[in-house]
Design a protein around this motif. Structure first.
Motif, PDB file in Angstrom:
ATOM      1  N   GLU A 116     -16.411  27.168 -23.742  1.00 48.79           N
ATOM      2  CA  GLU A 116     -16.487  25.699 -23.829  1.00 48.79           C
ATOM      3  C   GLU A 116     -15.672  24.971 -22.406  1.00 48.79           C
ATOM      4  OE1 GLU A 116     -17.381  25.014 -28.262  1.00 48.79           O
ATOM      5  OE2 GLU A 116     -15.890  24.054 -27.571  1.00 48.79           O
ATOM      6  N   ARG A 117     -16.241  23.803 -21.940  1.00 51.43           N
ATOM      7  CA  ARG A 117     -15.471  23.202 -21.212  1.00 51.43           C
ATOM      8  C   ARG A 117     -14.123  22.772 -21.738  1.00 51.43           C
ATOM      9  NH1 ARG A 117     -18.972  18.056 -19.192  1.00 51.43           N
ATOM     10  NH2 ARG A 117     -20.159  19.960 -18.155  1.00 51.43           N
ATOM     11  N   GLU A 118     -13.238  22.726 -21.036  1.00 48.10           N
ATOM     12  CA  GLU A 118     -11.904  22.167 -21.582  1.00 48.10           C
ATOM     13  C   GLU A 118     -11.234  21.335 -20.637  1.00 48.10           C
ATOM     14  OE1 GLU A 118      -8.685  25.260 -22.187  1.00 48.10           O
ATOM     15  OE2 GLU A 118      -9.229  26.022 -20.199  1.00 48.10           O
ATOM     16  N   PHE A 119     -10.352  20.362 -21.305  1.00 44.44           N
ATOM     17  CA  PHE A 119      -9.612  19.281 -20.418  1.00 44.44           C
ATOM     18  C   PHE A 119      -8.399  20.031 -19.614  1.00 44.44           C
ATOM     19  CE2 PHE A 119      -7.257  15.586 -19.448  1.00 44.44           C
ATOM     20  CZ  PHE A 119      -6.120  15.800 -19.841  1.00 44.44           C
ATOM     21  N   VAL A 120      -8.201  19.532 -18.479  1.00 44.80           N
ATOM     22  CA  VAL A 120      -7.106  19.922 -17.599  1.00 44.80           C
ATOM     23  C   VAL A 120      -5.928  19.090 -17.362  1.00 44.80           C
ATOM     24  CG1 VAL A 120      -6.495  21.194 -15.470  1.00 44.80           C
ATOM     25  CG2 VAL A 120      -8.488  21.845 -16.473  1.00 44.80           C
ATOM     26  N   ALA A 121      -6.554  17.926 -16.762  1.00 43.38           N
ATOM     27  CA  ALA A 121      -5.523  16.977 -16.509  1.00 43.38           C
ATOM     28  C   ALA A 121      -6.343  15.528 -16.316  1.00 43.38           C
ATOM     29  CB  ALA A 121      -4.941  17.192 -15.217  1.00 43.38           C
ATOM     30  N   ALA A 122      -5.619  14.563 -16.403  1.00 44.52           N
ATOM     31  CA  ALA A 122      -6.287  13.052 -16.323  1.00 44.52           C
ATOM     32  C   ALA A 122      -5.388  12.234 -15.782  1.00 44.52           C
ATOM     33  CB  ALA A 122      -7.002  12.596 -17.533  1.00 44.52           C
ATOM     34  N   ILE A 123      -5.696  11.322 -15.099  1.00 45.28           N
ATOM     35  CA  ILE A 123      -4.818  10.262 -14.371  1.00 45.28           C
ATOM     36  C   ILE A 123      -5.580   8.895 -14.536  1.00 45.28           C
ATOM     37  CG2 ILE A 123      -5.788  10.639 -12.072  1.00 45.28           C
ATOM     38  CD1 ILE A 123      -3.015  10.247 -10.900  1.00 45.28           C
ATOM     39  N   SER A 124      -4.776   7.866 -14.660  1.00 49.47           N
ATOM     40  CA  SER A 124      -5.272   6.527 -14.782  1.00 49.47           C
ATOM     41  C   SER A 124      -5.555   6.038 -13.243  1.00 49.47           C
ATOM     42  CB  SER A 124      -4.000   5.416 -15.421  1.00 49.47           C
ATOM     43  OG  SER A 124      -2.850   5.489 -14.387  1.00 49.47           O
ATOM     44  N   TRP A 125      -6.158   4.838 -13.138  1.00 46.62           N
ATOM     45  CA  TRP A 125      -6.562   4.243 -11.975  1.00 46.62           C
ATOM     46  C   TRP A 125      -5.488   3.918 -11.060  1.00 46.62           C
ATOM     47  CZ3 TRP A 125      -8.857   2.911  -8.001  1.00 46.62           C
ATOM     48  CH2 TRP A 125      -8.471   1.658  -7.236  1.00 46.62           C
ATOM     49  N   SER A 126      -4.327   3.480 -11.946  1.00 47.89           N
ATOM     50  CA  SER A 126      -3.030   3.095 -11.083  1.00 47.89           C
ATOM     51  C   SER A 126      -2.348   4.369 -10.584  1.00 47.89           C
ATOM     52  CB  SER A 126      -2.140   2.247 -11.778  1.00 47.89           C
ATOM     53  OG  SER A 126      -1.731   3.119 -12.964  1.00 47.89           O
ATOM     54  N   GLY A 127      -2.436   5.643 -11.296  1.00 44.11           N
ATOM     55  CA  GLY A 127      -1.916   6.781 -11.020  1.00 44.11           C
ATOM     56  C   GLY A 127      -0.653   6.893 -11.973  1.00 44.11           C
ATOM     57  N   ILE A 128      -0.149   5.747 -12.619  1.00 47.29           N
ATOM     58  CA  ILE A 128       0.995   5.729 -13.244  1.00 47.29           C
ATOM     59  C   ILE A 128       1.038   6.789 -14.429  1.00 47.29           C
ATOM     60  CG2 ILE A 128       2.481   4.313 -14.788  1.00 47.29           C
ATOM     61  CD1 ILE A 128       1.924   2.028 -12.850  1.00 47.29           C
ATOM     62  N   SER A 129      -0.137   6.653 -14.984  1.00 46.22           N
ATOM     63  CA  SER A 129      -0.086   7.523 -16.410  1.00 46.22           C
ATOM     64  C   SER A 129      -0.940   8.781 -16.099  1.00 46.22           C
ATOM     65  CB  SER A 129      -1.191   6.655 -17.412  1.00 46.22           C
ATOM     66  OG  SER A 129      -1.243   7.491 -18.635  1.00 46.22           O
ATOM     67  N   THR A 130      -0.434   9.892 -16.584  1.00 38.65           N
ATOM     68  CA  THR A 130      -1.031  11.207 -16.380  1.00 38.65           C
ATOM     69  C   THR A 130      -1.137  11.959 -17.428  1.00 38.65           C
ATOM     70  OG1 THR A 130       0.917  12.345 -15.398  1.00 38.65           O
ATOM     71  CG2 THR A 130      -0.792  11.207 -13.818  1.00 38.65           C
ATOM     72  N   SER A 131      -1.984  12.913 -17.846  1.00 43.54           N
ATOM     73  CA  SER A 131      -1.806  13.776 -18.995  1.00 43.54           C
ATOM     74  C   SER A 131      -2.332  15.144 -18.746  1.00 43.54           C
ATOM     75  CB  SER A 131      -2.765  13.144 -20.071  1.00 43.54           C
ATOM     76  OG  SER A 131      -3.817  13.205 -19.777  1.00 43.54           O
ATOM     77  N   TYR A 132      -1.790  16.328 -19.408  1.00 47.61           N
ATOM     78  CA  TYR A 132      -2.108  17.584 -19.035  1.00 47.61           C
ATOM     79  C   TYR A 132      -2.412  18.644 -20.248  1.00 47.61           C
ATOM     80  CZ  TYR A 132       0.053  16.466 -14.606  1.00 47.61           C
ATOM     81  OH  TYR A 132       0.298  15.815 -13.226  1.00 47.61           O
ATOM     82  N   ALA A 133      -3.033  19.292 -19.990  1.00 44.04           N
ATOM     83  CA  ALA A 133      -3.515  20.303 -21.247  1.00 44.04           C
ATOM     84  C   ALA A 133      -2.106  21.191 -21.248  1.00 44.04           C
ATOM     85  CB  ALA A 133      -4.658  21.186 -20.879  1.00 44.04           C
ATOM     86  N   ASP A 134      -1.911  21.628 -22.659  1.00 42.91           N
ATOM     87  CA  ASP A 134      -0.352  22.257 -22.692  1.00 42.91           C
ATOM     88  C   ASP A 134      -0.646  23.561 -21.685  1.00 42.91           C
ATOM     89  OD1 ASP A 134      -0.191  21.823 -26.305  1.00 42.91           O
ATOM     90  OD2 ASP A 134       0.177  20.489 -24.255  1.00 42.91           O
ATOM     91  N   ARG A 154      -3.396  10.977  -7.199  1.00 40.65           N
ATOM     92  CA  ARG A 154      -4.462  10.243  -6.492  1.00 40.65           C
ATOM     93  C   ARG A 154      -4.131   9.413  -5.314  1.00 40.65           C
ATOM     94  NH1 ARG A 154      -7.741   7.109 -10.736  1.00 40.65           N
ATOM     95  NH2 ARG A 154      -9.252   6.413  -9.067  1.00 40.65           N
ATOM     96  N   ASP A 155      -4.958   9.362  -4.388  1.00 42.05           N
ATOM     97  CA  ASP A 155      -4.806   8.501  -3.147  1.00 42.05           C
ATOM     98  C   ASP A 155      -6.003   7.315  -3.147  1.00 42.05           C
ATOM     99  OD1 ASP A 155      -4.706   6.919  -0.639  1.00 42.05           O
ATOM    100  OD2 ASP A 155      -3.904   8.811   0.321  1.00 42.05           O
ATOM    101  N   ASN A 156      -5.728   6.310  -3.758  1.00 40.64           N
ATOM    102  CA  ASN A 156      -7.034   5.313  -3.864  1.00 40.64           C
ATOM    103  C   ASN A 156      -7.241   4.651  -2.312  1.00 40.64           C
ATOM    104  OD1 ASN A 156      -6.939   5.400  -6.609  1.00 40.64           O
ATOM    105  ND2 ASN A 156      -5.787   3.804  -6.960  1.00 40.64           N
ATOM    106  N   ALA A 157      -6.522   4.725  -1.526  1.00 40.91           N
ATOM    107  CA  ALA A 157      -6.907   4.319  -0.271  1.00 40.91           C
ATOM    108  C   ALA A 157      -8.001   5.353   0.458  1.00 40.91           C
ATOM    109  CB  ALA A 157      -5.720   4.288   0.834  1.00 40.91           C
ATOM    110  N   LYS A 158      -8.014   6.517   0.065  1.00 42.80           N
ATOM    111  CA  LYS A 158      -8.900   7.609   0.421  1.00 42.80           C
ATOM    112  C   LYS A 158      -9.693   8.006  -0.666  1.00 42.80           C
ATOM    113  CE  LYS A 158      -5.483   9.912   3.563  1.00 42.80           C
ATOM    114  NZ  LYS A 158      -4.794  11.225   3.823  1.00 42.80           N
ATOM    115  N   ASN A 159      -9.761   7.258  -1.735  1.00 46.51           N
ATOM    116  CA  ASN A 159     -10.733   7.513  -2.869  1.00 46.51           C
ATOM    117  C   ASN A 159     -10.917   8.944  -3.047  1.00 46.51           C
ATOM    118  OD1 ASN A 159     -11.498   4.732  -2.790  1.00 46.51           O
ATOM    119  ND2 ASN A 159     -13.353   5.271  -1.604  1.00 46.51           N
ATOM    120  N   THR A 160      -9.756   9.589  -3.229  1.00 49.32           N
ATOM    121  CA  THR A 160      -9.630  10.913  -3.484  1.00 49.32           C
ATOM    122  C   THR A 160      -8.546  11.380  -4.833  1.00 49.32           C
ATOM    123  OG1 THR A 160     -10.226  11.442  -1.323  1.00 49.32           O
ATOM    124  CG2 THR A 160      -8.956  13.197  -2.522  1.00 49.32           C
TER     125      THR A 160
END
Length: 121
Positions: free
Chosen positions: A42-60, A70-76
């Protein structure tokens, strides 16, 4: 409308590193996530990041080895993957949603096409 394009996948030996990129076009004020799916699994979560980049979370399973940024200036959004293991082999996809970051794939609105990561032992 948001379009996401991943790049950076490939074949690497165990213990090696790769950096995935996810370039977004269109609206960019989205939380972003990386997910992966191995054959027969099944598809599994790896990592996530908020719009600001301040909040991140990871799979164990990747905590301490992978870093999302993320680099919001580069939309990447990036996923730096170090100390890769054969069990990290999968198709990696980035996703975007219009609210806060989430670990649940079904809460994401937009998806990229995926990039293959293969880790040899």
């Amino acid at each position: 409308q948001v379009q996401l394009v991943e790049s950076g996948g490939g074949l690497v030996q165990a213990g090696g590193s790769l950096r995935l990129s996810c370039a977004a076009s269109g609206r960019t004020f989205y939380a972003m996530g990386w997910f992966r799916q191995a054959p027969g699994k099944e598809r599994e979560f790896v990592a996530a990041i908020s719009w600001s980049g301040i909040s991140t979370s990871y799979a164990d399973s990747v905590k301490g080895r992978f870093t999302i940024s993320r680099d919001n200036a580069k939309n990447t959004v990036y996923l730096q993957m170090n100390s890769l293991k054969p069990e990290d082999t999968a198709v990696y996809s980035c996703a975007a949603r219009g609210k806060g970051s989430s670990r649940s794939w079904y809460e994401y609105d937009y998806w990229g096409q995926g990039t293959q990561v293969t880790v040899s032992s």
